[in-house]
Write a protein that holds these residues in place. Structure first.
Motif, mmCIF file in Angstrom:
data_model
loop_
_atom_site.group_PDB
_atom_site.id
_atom_site.type_symbol
_atom_site.label_atom_id
_atom_site.label_comp_id
_atom_site.label_asym_id
_atom_site.label_seq_id
_atom_site.Cartn_x
_atom_site.Cartn_y
_atom_site.Cartn_z
ATOM 1 N N HIS C 37 0.861 -1.188 0.000
ATOM 2 C CA HIS C 37 0.000 0.000 0.000
ATOM 3 C C HIS C 37 0.893 1.232 0.000
ATOM 4 C CE1 HIS C 37 0.826 0.734 4.265
ATOM 5 N NE2 HIS C 37 0.753 -0.584 4.401
ATOM 6 N N TYR C 38 0.242 2.392 -0.091
ATOM 7 C CA TYR C 38 1.002 3.629 -0.223
ATOM 8 C C TYR C 38 0.785 4.571 0.963
ATOM 9 C CZ TYR C 38 2.645 2.176 -4.740
ATOM 10 O OH TYR C 38 3.282 1.506 -5.740
ATOM 11 N N GLY C 39 0.542 3.982 2.110
ATOM 12 C CA GLY C 39 0.592 4.766 3.342
ATOM 13 C C GLY C 39 -0.693 5.471 3.736
ATOM 14 N N GLY C 40 -1.557 5.823 2.791
ATOM 15 C CA GLY C 40 -2.771 6.558 3.141
ATOM 16 C C GLY C 40 -3.818 5.626 3.732
ATOM 17 N N SER C 41 -5.045 6.142 3.824
ATOM 18 C CA SER C 41 -6.082 5.312 4.414
ATOM 19 C C SER C 41 -6.460 4.200 3.441
ATOM 20 C CB SER C 41 -7.322 6.150 4.751
ATOM 21 O OG SER C 41 -8.124 6.311 3.604
ATOM 22 N N ARG C 42 -6.870 3.085 4.020
ATOM 23 C CA ARG C 42 -7.221 1.903 3.231
ATOM 24 C C ARG C 42 -8.389 2.216 2.294
ATOM 25 N NH1 ARG C 42 -6.914 -4.080 5.654
ATOM 26 N NH2 ARG C 42 -7.550 -5.219 3.800
ATOM 27 N N GLU C 43 -9.357 2.994 2.797
ATOM 28 C CA GLU C 43 -10.535 3.325 2.002
ATOM 29 C C GLU C 43 -10.160 4.227 0.815
ATOM 30 O OE1 GLU C 43 -10.398 3.505 5.381
ATOM 31 O OE2 GLU C 43 -11.434 1.574 5.511
ATOM 32 N N ALA C 44 -9.267 5.179 1.094
ATOM 33 C CA ALA C 44 -8.882 6.114 0.031
ATOM 34 C C ALA C 44 -8.162 5.366 -1.095
ATOM 35 C CB ALA C 44 -7.990 7.209 0.604
ATOM 36 N N GLU C 45 -7.284 4.421 -0.718
ATOM 37 C CA GLU C 45 -6.553 3.684 -1.754
ATOM 38 C C GLU C 45 -7.497 2.779 -2.536
ATOM 39 O OE1 GLU C 45 -2.579 2.775 -0.600
ATOM 40 O OE2 GLU C 45 -2.471 1.094 -1.990
ATOM 41 N N THR C 48 -9.185 4.920 -4.996
ATOM 42 C CA THR C 48 -8.287 5.155 -6.144
ATOM 43 C C THR C 48 -8.323 3.957 -7.092
ATOM 44 O OG1 THR C 48 -6.831 6.520 -4.794
ATOM 45 C CG2 THR C 48 -5.905 5.620 -6.813
ATOM 46 N N ALA C 49 -8.282 2.754 -6.515
ATOM 47 C CA ALA C 49 -8.292 1.549 -7.352
ATOM 48 C C ALA C 49 -9.588 1.440 -8.149
ATOM 49 C CB ALA C 49 -8.093 0.305 -6.496
ATOM 50 N N ARG C 50 -10.675 1.974 -7.586
ATOM 51 C CA ARG C 50 -11.952 1.937 -8.318
ATOM 52 C C ARG C 50 -11.983 2.996 -9.401
ATOM 53 N NH1 ARG C 50 -15.167 0.352 -3.365
ATOM 54 N NH2 ARG C 50 -15.355 -1.902 -3.696
ATOM 55 N N ARG C 51 -11.232 4.058 -9.199
ATOM 56 C CA ARG C 51 -11.210 5.148 -10.187
ATOM 57 C C ARG C 51 -10.128 4.840 -11.236
ATOM 58 N NH1 ARG C 51 -12.446 10.421 -10.868
ATOM 59 N NH2 ARG C 51 -10.887 11.607 -12.016
ATOM 60 N N LEU C 52 -8.884 4.879 -10.826
ATOM 61 C CA LEU C 52 -7.782 4.514 -11.723
ATOM 62 C C LEU C 52 -6.541 4.255 -10.877
ATOM 63 C CD1 LEU C 52 -6.568 4.027 -14.474
ATOM 64 C CD2 LEU C 52 -6.204 6.470 -14.734
ATOM 65 N N GLY C 53 -6.190 2.984 -10.754
ATOM 66 C CA GLY C 53 -5.016 2.630 -9.970
ATOM 67 C C GLY C 53 -4.069 1.777 -10.805
ATOM 68 N N LEU C 54 -2.787 1.913 -10.496
ATOM 69 C CA LEU C 54 -1.779 1.095 -11.172
ATOM 70 C C LEU C 54 -0.982 0.345 -10.117
ATOM 71 C CD1 LEU C 54 -0.514 3.723 -13.731
ATOM 72 C CD2 LEU C 54 -1.699 1.600 -14.295
ATOM 73 N N ALA C 226 -1.908 8.188 -16.745
ATOM 74 C CA ALA C 226 -2.959 8.106 -15.731
ATOM 75 C C ALA C 226 -3.174 9.435 -15.013
ATOM 76 C CB ALA C 226 -2.604 7.028 -14.701
ATOM 77 N N ALA C 227 -2.166 10.295 -15.025
ATOM 78 C CA ALA C 227 -2.241 11.533 -14.245
ATOM 79 C C ALA C 227 -3.460 12.374 -14.642
ATOM 80 C CB ALA C 227 -0.955 12.333 -14.436
ATOM 81 N N GLU C 228 -3.794 12.360 -15.937
ATOM 82 C CA GLU C 228 -4.918 13.154 -16.432
ATOM 83 C C GLU C 228 -6.230 12.775 -15.727
ATOM 84 O OE1 GLU C 228 -5.312 12.886 -20.673
ATOM 85 O OE2 GLU C 228 -7.386 13.592 -20.622
ATOM 86 N N PHE C 229 -6.332 11.491 -15.325
ATOM 87 C CA PHE C 229 -7.561 11.011 -14.695
ATOM 88 C C PHE C 229 -7.374 10.853 -13.182
ATOM 89 C CE2 PHE C 229 -7.029 9.242 -18.960
ATOM 90 C CZ PHE C 229 -8.094 9.858 -19.601
ATOM 91 N N ASP C 230 -6.354 11.510 -12.669
ATOM 92 C CA ASP C 230 -6.066 11.450 -11.248
ATOM 93 C C ASP C 230 -5.717 10.020 -10.814
ATOM 94 O OD1 ASP C 230 -5.622 12.869 -9.000
ATOM 95 O OD2 ASP C 230 -7.686 12.731 -8.253
ATOM 96 N N GLY C 231 -5.142 9.249 -11.737
ATOM 97 C CA GLY C 231 -4.738 7.885 -11.418
ATOM 98 C C GLY C 231 -3.502 7.889 -10.547
ATOM 99 N N LYS C 232 -3.390 6.883 -9.671
ATOM 100 C CA LYS C 232 -2.247 6.822 -8.751
ATOM 101 C C LYS C 232 -1.824 5.375 -8.572
ATOM 102 C CE LYS C 232 -3.165 10.926 -5.946
ATOM 103 N NZ LYS C 232 -4.415 11.380 -6.584
ATOM 104 N N PRO C 233 -0.608 5.180 -8.078
ATOM 105 C CA PRO C 233 -0.204 3.802 -7.785
ATOM 106 C C PRO C 233 -1.021 3.251 -6.612
ATOM 107 C CG PRO C 233 1.499 5.354 -7.086
ATOM 108 C CD PRO C 233 0.475 6.148 -7.818
ATOM 109 N N VAL C 234 -1.366 2.002 -6.701
ATOM 110 C CA VAL C 234 -2.049 1.338 -5.577
ATOM 111 C C VAL C 234 -1.292 0.055 -5.254
ATOM 112 C CG1 VAL C 234 -4.342 2.276 -6.081
ATOM 113 C CG2 VAL C 234 -3.636 0.122 -7.121
ATOM 114 N N GLY C 235 -1.460 -0.408 -4.037
ATOM 115 C CA GLY C 235 -0.746 -1.600 -3.610
ATOM 116 C C GLY C 235 -1.582 -2.850 -3.763
ATOM 117 N N LEU C 236 -0.964 -3.972 -3.456
ATOM 118 C CA LEU C 236 -1.649 -5.257 -3.568
ATOM 119 C C LEU C 236 -2.871 -5.311 -2.637
ATOM 120 C CD1 LEU C 236 -1.585 -8.117 -4.772
ATOM 121 C CD2 LEU C 236 -0.034 -8.786 -2.931
ATOM 122 N N ARG C 237 -2.775 -4.622 -1.503
ATOM 123 C CA ARG C 237 -3.890 -4.643 -0.555
ATOM 124 C C ARG C 237 -5.167 -4.101 -1.198
ATOM 125 N NH1 ARG C 237 -3.343 -0.732 4.482
ATOM 126 N NH2 ARG C 237 -3.926 0.752 2.863
#
Lengths: 418, 99, 244
Positions: C37-45, C48-54, C226-237
């Motif tokens: 994961h990337y340190g933030g809240s589990r729900e927020a990540e 992100t995965a539902r919107r655009l995650g890598l 992905a940046a255009e769509f506010d995409g961010k890296p997400v973790g395996l979690r």
């Protein structure tokens, strides 16, 4: 404010008989029944050959047959770069002679070709490219050509506009620097040779395609055109792009593929780029013309075609790489685009000299390196035709080198990776 | 971008393909002369008109045949190489020269 | 799973530095260091995965088999592989058997990442002792040849439209469909493998496999697209949470 009478003055000047407009080529006459030499093609190479036949060898009963208009093919479509920093000794000697002829060109032919020495940088972005640059520099120096491998500090000093950052996909690691690298006005080269040849008696016939080549018992006898049959003792073809089709009329095949090469120019800008910059890894070459336009080209198209269409893919690729080298061009617009049809050979060297047909000569295999060779091609082909024996400088470029496995591998010196 | 129809993967951007040159009948390498071999290797018809060529879809390394007009830049049809080459061609190794 | 330093693991991603620079916290999966994961809240990540995650899954087990007889042999080993090429078939344990060609199968482990199926197959496969050898294909190691990324979320097709010529919208690119195509000018394999949640909500998801030597380049291109769509890296979690 322009005073009201100025336009009148210009008009009066224009109508004065004292400064008549010069007609480069005498009006077309009827085709004669026969000539000593017929040259198929009316581009720079063909006209140069006609000029040297008349000038050096005294053969003036020469006829140049051009399908369209003079210098309307690849002579008008190249990016006008002249250099001699090739990779093989055969290539270096040949192009160096061409460069020498170019330097004296405007004097000898009394025609300003706007020859402009700029310095030529072939950028290296990989260890392999640095190694090839070193190799080329050493071959060049051995043969007396001014050429040196330089590193980023010196590149930045000589060419301060280049993006020397290492935060790009292909950082600049070195460059092969060739101070004599030049540009010239390509149309003027052809016109100068046309005028020079015509003054000496050469006939130039435009709008005259060759439709058939007459060969009897393995010897060429002449050509047919819609304006009639023309007999000739000797015939040469210099028709880059359509080389295979013309050779087919003469009855032989060549190791040539016809592939488009695209180029474009930007809107004119104030002079800022003195140098010619080439990058093999980025498939880019660029120089600034005397009009201020950035003349830009890249690698040949990815597949063969007898067409001079332009594509968006090409420009996207080219300009993306241009911006990596010169990021400040982001707002600059492309003004014109075009393409030429090149003769690509397997070893990136030309095919010149004798052919399987007696008294029939060929000047071909001009992939992306033809303009810079214009004077030396004219000179050596004229010699070859006059003596029915290839000039020493073009002996390595003979057609049969392919079946004898004696190619002249010049790929490392093609201006961009192909 | 120009679209080419890959017989395996369907229509794709032409940038996914690599041009392989004319389809030419290959001489038997064990029986042919050096001259004929070089001619097969290097000489091209380089036709202005309809040509039959090898093409490769790079992401799948799939080689196939395309018929194309080199004057109008039209792709007429594409099909698997198996439509032309029906059987496997085996070449006997050239006998070692006795020294 | 406690946070670990990826450099302490021999099995780590080629792009672990990029991931770490984005704030990745790594954990051990099957002996390798994976960005969890990337340190933030589990729900927020998860959002992100539902919107655009890598996500980078390169360390998870992947491999393959190839050659005449491959599909027959794998079927005998209990895998379910359908007749069509360019289709991936989901296995009972959540693994994917991607049929790239009639005789070529690329195997992707489930996101549990135990490697059980691949271990079993590799152990079972052996070269027959004597000729004539049966046509059973041969192992095609992929662990160190292919980087493995996953793109998830509603904006994935739009992001790919910028860097890939194939239409990946759900109505044109069904579950299990494979495109062997060009992504950001390099050859890549894209496999659609949606992530259905227990509540019936399905998140579009696509595996991306490409030459591992260019992993850093491709990851950077994907992040840029992905940046255009506010995409961010997400973790395996977050990927696992999509199916929770």
């Amino acid at each position: 404010m322009i005073p009201a009478f100025v336009p009148l003055k210009i008009l009066r000047y224009g109508f004065r008989k004292k400064y008549p407009a010069e007609r480069f080529i005498p009006p077309a006459k009827d085709l004669k029944k026969s000539y000593d030499v017929v040259i198929i093609g009316g581009g720079g190479h063909a006209l140069a050959c006609a000029y040297y036949l008349a000038h050096t060898h005294g053969i003036t009963n020469v006829c140049v047959l051009e399908r369209g208009y003079l210098a309307g093919g690849n002579t008008a479509r190249n990016t006008a770069i002249i250099r001699s920093n090739y990779l093989t000794p055969e290539g270096v000697r040949f192009y160096e002679q061409s460069l020498k002829l170019y330097r004296e060109f405007s004097q000898e032919l009394d025609f300003n070709i706007l020859y402009s020495e700029r310095g030529h940088f072939t950028l290296a972005h990989t260890d392999a490219a640095v190694r090839t640059s070193r190799w080329r520099a050493e071959v060049n120096k051995q043969l007396g050509v001014n050429s040196e491998l330089i590193y980023p500090d010196e590149i930045a000093r000589l060419c301060p506009h280049l993006n020397m950052s290492d935060k790009v996909r292909y950082p600049i690691m070195g460059a092969l620097y060739h101070p004599p690298g030049s540009i010239a006005r390509h149309d003027a080269v052809a016109w100068a040779y046309a005028r020079g040849a015509a003054k000496l008696g050469v006939e130039i016939h435009q709008q005259t395609p060759v439709t058939k080549i007459l060969v009897e018992n393995g010897t060429v006898k002449g050509v047919e055109t819609p304006r009639g049959t023309v007999y000739a003792n000797r015939v040469m073809q210099a028709v880059a792009g359509n080389t295979s089709m013309v050779a087919k009329m003469a009855g032989f095949r060549l190791p040539i593929r016809t592939i488009p090469l695209q180029a474009c120019v930007s809107v004119p800008l104030k002079p800022f780029l003195d140098q010619i910059v080439v990058s093999g890894s980025l498939h880019v070459y660029v120089s600034q013309s005397s009009r201020g336009e950035l003349v830009m080209g890249g690698s040949t198209d990815p597949y063969g075609l007898y067409s001079t269409r332009s594509t968006l893919d090409f420009k996207e690729g080219l300009l993306g790489h241009m911006l990596e080298l010169l990021p400040m061009l982001g707002e600059v617009k492309v003004l014109r685009q075009w393409a030429g049809m090149t003769d690509m050979t397997p070893d990136f060297s030309p095919i010149m000299g004798l052919t399987p047909v007696k008294n029939y000569y060929i000047d071909s295999g001009w992939g992306t390196w033809g303009f810079k060779a214009t004077p030396v091609c004219g000179m050596t082909m004229a010699h070859t035709i006059a003596n029915d024996s290839p000039h020493d400088l073009i002996k390595p470029f003979y057609l049969d080198r392919f079946v004898e496995y004696a190619q002249v591998g010049e790929k490392g010196a093609a201006s961009v990776g192909h | 971008m120009k679209i080419m129809n890959c017989p395996l993967n369907g229509p794709r951007n032409i940038s996914e393909f690599v041009w392989g040159g004319e389809v030419k009948p290959m001489p038997d390498p064990a029986a042919t002369s050096d001259q004929d071999w070089a001619e097969w290797l290097f000489l091209e018809n380089n036709e202005a008109g309809i040509v039959r060529e090898w093409w490769c879809h790079v992401p799948t390394s799939f080689w196939f045949i395309a018929e194309r007009n080199t004057v109008t830049d039209e792709i007429l049809k594409t099909y698997p190489a198996g439509d032309v080459f029906k059987s496997r061609v085996d070449f006997a190794a050239k006998a070692e020269k006795q020294s | 799973m406690n946070a670990i330093a990826p450099a302490s693991h021999l099995r780590r991603s080629f792009i672990y530095r990029l991931l770490a620079a984005s704030g990745a916290e790594f954990g051990e999966v099957n002996g390798g260091a994976v960005a969890l994961h990337y340190g933030g809240s589990r729900e927020a990540e998860l959002a992100t995965a539902r919107r655009l995650g890598l996500a980078d899954l390169s360390v998870l087990p992947h491999g393959g088999f190839k050659g005449k007889g491959t599909v027959e042999w794998l079927t005998a080993q209990g895998l379910a592989i359908g007749p069509d090429s360019n289709v991936a078939y989901k296995q009972a344990g959540g693994e994917w058997a991607a049929r790239l060609a009639p005789t070529e199968i690329f195997l992707l482990d489930s996101l549990a990442g135990t490697g059980a199926l691949l271990q079993r197959l590799n152990a079972a496969w052996q070269w027959a002792a004597a000729a004539p050898r049966p046509a059973q294909g041969y192992p095609m190691p992929r662990q160190d040849s292919h980087a493995w990324f996953m793109a998830t979320g509603a904006f994935v097709p739009e992001m790919f439209a910028k860097i890939c010529g194939v239409d990946l919208r759900r109505e044109h690119f069904a579950e299990g469909a494979i495109a062997q195509t060009s992504v950001a000018k390099m050859s890549a394999i894209i496999i659609r493998a949606d992530r259905p949640a227990k509540d019936g909500r399905v998140t579009p998801a696509y595996h991306v496999l490409a030459d591992i030597a260019s992993a850093e380049y491709l990851w950077t291109c994907l992040m840029d697209a992905a940046a255009e769509f506010d995409g961010k890296p997400v973790g395996l979690r977050a990927l696992r949470d999509l199916e929770a």
